[in-house]
Design a protein around this motif. Structure first.
Motif, short mmCIF file in Angstrom:
data_model
loop_
_atom_site.label_atom_id
_atom_site.label_comp_id
_atom_site.label_asym_id
_atom_site.label_seq_id
_atom_site.Cartn_x
_atom_site.Cartn_y
_atom_site.Cartn_z
N SER A 1 -1.98 9.86 3.90
CA SER A 1 -2.71 10.13 2.67
C SER A 1 -4.21 10.17 2.93
CB SER A 1 -2.40 9.07 1.62
OG SER A 1 -3.08 7.85 1.91
N SER A 2 -4.96 10.59 1.92
CA SER A 2 -6.42 10.69 2.06
C SER A 2 -7.07 9.35 2.36
CB SER A 2 -7.01 11.29 0.79
OG SER A 2 -6.50 12.58 0.56
N SER A 3 -6.42 8.26 1.95
CA SER A 3 -6.97 6.93 2.23
C SER A 3 -6.39 6.32 3.50
CB SER A 3 -6.69 6.01 1.03
OG SER A 3 -5.30 5.89 0.79
N ALA B 1 2.84 8.11 4.32
CA ALA B 1 3.65 8.36 3.13
C ALA B 1 4.79 9.30 3.47
CB ALA B 1 2.79 8.97 2.03
N ARG B 2 5.91 9.08 2.76
CA ARG B 2 7.06 9.97 2.91
C ARG B 2 7.94 9.83 1.67
NH1 ARG B 2 10.24 10.53 8.62
NH2 ARG B 2 10.83 12.71 8.37
N GLU C 1 8.75 4.46 -8.27
CA GLU C 1 7.86 3.34 -8.58
C GLU C 1 7.39 2.61 -7.31
OE1 GLU C 1 6.90 2.79 -11.79
OE2 GLU C 1 8.13 4.53 -12.34
N GLU C 2 8.27 2.47 -6.31
CA GLU C 2 7.89 1.73 -5.11
C GLU C 2 7.20 2.63 -4.08
OE1 GLU C 2 12.03 3.21 -3.90
OE2 GLU C 2 10.70 3.14 -5.63
N ASN C 3 6.95 3.90 -4.46
CA ASN C 3 6.34 4.85 -3.54
C ASN C 3 5.29 5.69 -4.27
OD1 ASN C 3 6.30 5.98 -0.86
ND2 ASN C 3 7.32 7.81 -1.64
N TYR C 4 4.59 5.06 -5.20
CA TYR C 4 3.66 5.78 -6.08
C TYR C 4 2.27 5.82 -5.46
CZ TYR C 4 0.90 6.81 -10.27
OH TYR C 4 0.02 7.35 -11.18
N PHE C 5 1.79 7.04 -5.18
CA PHE C 5 0.50 7.18 -4.53
C PHE C 5 -0.64 7.49 -5.50
CE2 PHE C 5 2.69 6.51 -0.76
CZ PHE C 5 1.76 6.29 0.24
#
Length: 646
Positions: free
Chosen positions: A100-102, A106-107, A386-390
């Motif tokens: 991610s940008s930060s 992520a997947r 919910e457990e993978n919310y960016f």
């Protein structure tokens, strides 16, 4: 409740079904998404053949996707930290790991089937052009000013300067060649990652109409390929804020290219009553021509996304215990507070009722829309679990300092008291579009959207199907050929019933199967809306299937909650309550054949932790006490409409 079933022996129009089969099979051949095509001559009507699936032509799969994702090419994403472009967004949606940008890996739990890169048309691609010191950008006076501010470390100041021009609807860089350059790059990326039968990448953009900061945004989705998309430039707020001008743009596109386009409005809860107003933007009452034109170009509504859920408002539906779900109802984008009279013209359920009222008055329904969900994420990452919310923006990605207190919308009034502020902790990890089609191609998915055979989810990948007809029987919802019977003798979500046989009532068959990686189901509901002889709309909720052996009373409701296994402190739950599969048959015992009506299905999961609970457990952070730490994910299908014969 009358659950008895009478058969009216409605004849199956065999010739019509054969015609549909031929048309669909020919379309499949044109699309080139399978290894061989079936020709018209190979369909032998009436001949006995072994395989029962030879001529099956109805939609038989759900495809999951996001029709509203922003990348760094959207200035309000790229100028505030999003560094990922269209290619990274498409690869991530296809199932690849991204950073991610930060800097957070992520997947997705499972790949998406399709994606629309819906970047804002306004100064498209400004951020990457600044990053690259694009020569054409530097030749533009304001482009150079933005560039120099960013390069000197004053990126926020550059963004605020750009926002000011947008608010005033004056293009600070009226240079079509800049927009053309960015549009061509997006087109190339989309076509490069479009793989018929595997993953569909649509050409599209967002038209960002915000008159007086009231939201009238639309996402435009093209059915076509790069050749057609290259023949236009996306329409922007600098061109017009009137949706009718957007329809003119799409009509001109179709005439010029021979292609097809549709638009999907979203965010009605921020429109201050404009999204489903009964006047045009010029202040004229709606007429039949307007109604038909709107539904020609805008067959769908994005009912749930990050900026709140738009199905219903608790002040409009006092008897709906599930109505108070992620309400964003403070005002618009920071200038104007909400007034109660605006609410009916902002939410899908009340808008569907207003549509019936208008149809009774005008002879055409301006709000006869299907429903989908999408993310509106500005991180290039289409995440909805919910457990993978960016998050909404790059500055609010997991673990960031401002994950909870980032201002998604700020009180901009001169003497504002902050009551119009909306914080990131109020955002919803939503949503997804479920599309019923036969194949994963632009043509098949776009056509399903156009005919409204789609549904919205708040992030779950629950499989839901509904049919309405006149002669279904209670036990037929359990038939193995449930779908085949539904298509032959009834209509699916997005369809129309009319001219009720004497004494008949609409009969519904609904099935819902839980997300294989998600929660069990609480209940299936049918939401009915109708309009009386005086032209006033009404609504009623019916539970048609509930889990765990609970009872439905004579009024069609089950008031017993499903229970709750959520452990907020540990961000966990168990599937020891609820059911994995629910099927329901329902006959409308309140039916009046003289009354126009709509019916849509809402399915709720058992309670589960929200992204707030997962974040607090993972990072040891603390969100405001008002934040939702558990919720019930849900699905809304496109309606089925009933119209009497006038």
């Amino acid at each position: 409740m009358n659950l008895e079933s009478r058969s009216f022996n409605a004849p199956v129009n065999v010739q019509r079904l054969i015609g549909i089969a031929i048309a669909l099979l020919c379309a499949i051949g044109v699309a080139g998404a399978q290894d061989f095509a079936i020709t018209k001559d190979e369909i032998k009507a009436g001949k006995k053949e072994y395989s029962p699936y030879l001529h099956q032509a109805y939609p038989n799969r759900v495809f999951w996707g996001d029709t509203h994702l922003h990348t760094s090419f959207s200035t309000d994403a790229g100028m505030v930290g999003d560094t990922l472009g269209p290619e990274e967004a498409l690869r991530f949606a296809r199932g690849e790991q991204a950073i991610s940008s930060s800097g957070v890996p992520a997947r997705l739990i499972r790949p998406l089937d399709f994606l629309v890169i819906a970047d804002h048309a306004e100064n498209l691609g400004l951020a990457p052009m600044i990053e690259e010191s694009n020569p054409e950008l530097l030749r533009d006076p304001m482009g150079k000013k933005y560039h120099d501010l960013v390069k000197s470390g004053e990126g926020w100041e550059a963004y605020q300067l750009w926002k000011k021009s947008g608010a005033e609807r004056e293009d600070s860089m009226p240079n079509p060649s800049l927009q053309r350059s960015a549009w061509e790059r997006i087109i190339d990326a989309v076509d490069n990652y479009n793989e018929p039968g595997v993953f569909t990448a649509f050409h599209g953009f967002e038209w960002t109409s915000t008159p007086d900061l009231r939201n009238l945004h639309r996402n435009v989705i093209f059915r076509d390929g790069a050749e057609e998309a290259r023949q236009v430039l996306p329409l922007s707020i600098f061109d017009s804020v009137d949706p009718e001008d957007l329809w003119d743009f799409m009509e001109a596109y179709e005439k010029k290219t021979g292609g097809r386009a549709l638009a999907i409005p979203h965010g009605g809860n921020l429109s201050q009553g404009l999204m489903f107003a009964v006047e045009t933007m010029s202040g004229q009452p709606l007429d039949a021509a307007y109604a038909k034109r709107r539904m020609r170009w805008e067959p769908l509504y994005e009912v749930t996304q990050i900026k709140g859920d738009g199905e219903v408002h608790p002040r409009l539906s006092l008897n709906d215990e599930f109505a108070d779900y992620y309400q964003w109802d403070k005002g618009d984008f920071g200038l104007n507070p909400k007034k109660p009279e605006m609410l009916p013209h902002e939410y899908a359920r009340s808008a569907l009722g207003i549509g019936l009222e208008q149809e009774q008055k005008l002879g055409a329904n301006p709000f006869k829309f299907g429903m989908i969900g999408a993310t509106d994420s500005h991180t290039s990452l289409a995440t909805t679990r919910e457990e993978n919310y960016f998050g909404k923006f790059a500055g609010a990605e997991p673990g960031s300092k401002h994950r909870f207190d980032d201002l998604v919308s700020q009180d901009l009034r001169e003497n504002g008291d902050g009551s119009l502020n909306v914080y990131h902790w109020e955002s919803l990890a939503s949503g997804l579009a479920g599309v019923w089609a036969r194949e994963n191609t632009r043509e098949a998915l776009w056509d399903a959207m156009a005919r409204k055979e789609v549904y919205a989810t708040t992030g779950t990948r629950m499989i839901v199907r509904v049919f309405a007809g006149w002669d279904f029987k209670p036990d037929e919802v359990h038939r193995p050929d449930f779908a085949s019977q539904g298509y032959q003798r009834g209509v699916p979500m997005g369809g129309d019933l009319s001219a009720a046989p004497d004494g008949a009532k609409p009969r519904f068959m609904v099935r819902a199967l839980r997300d294989p990686d998600g929660a069990n189901l609480d209940r299936i509901q049918i939401i009915k809306g109708w309009v009386d002889a005086a032209g006033k709309s009404h609504e009623r909720i019916f539970d048609v299937a509930v889990s765990d052996g609970r009872k439905i009373d004579e009024n069609g409701r089950s008031k017993t909650p499903v229970g709750d296994t959520v452990d907020v402190a540990n961000a966990s739950f168990t599937n020891t309550i609820g059911d994995a599969l629910l099927g329901g048959y329902w006959e409308d015992f309140t039916f009046d054949p003289k009354q126009r009506a709509f019916y849509y299905v809402r399915v709720l999961e058992i309670p589960t932790p929200s992204w707030i609970a997962y974040d607090e457990k993972m990072f040891g952070t603390q969100a405001p006490k008002e934040a939702l730490r558990k919720q019930q994910e849900r699905v809304y299908t496109s309606p089925i409409w009933y119209s009497p014969v006038d």
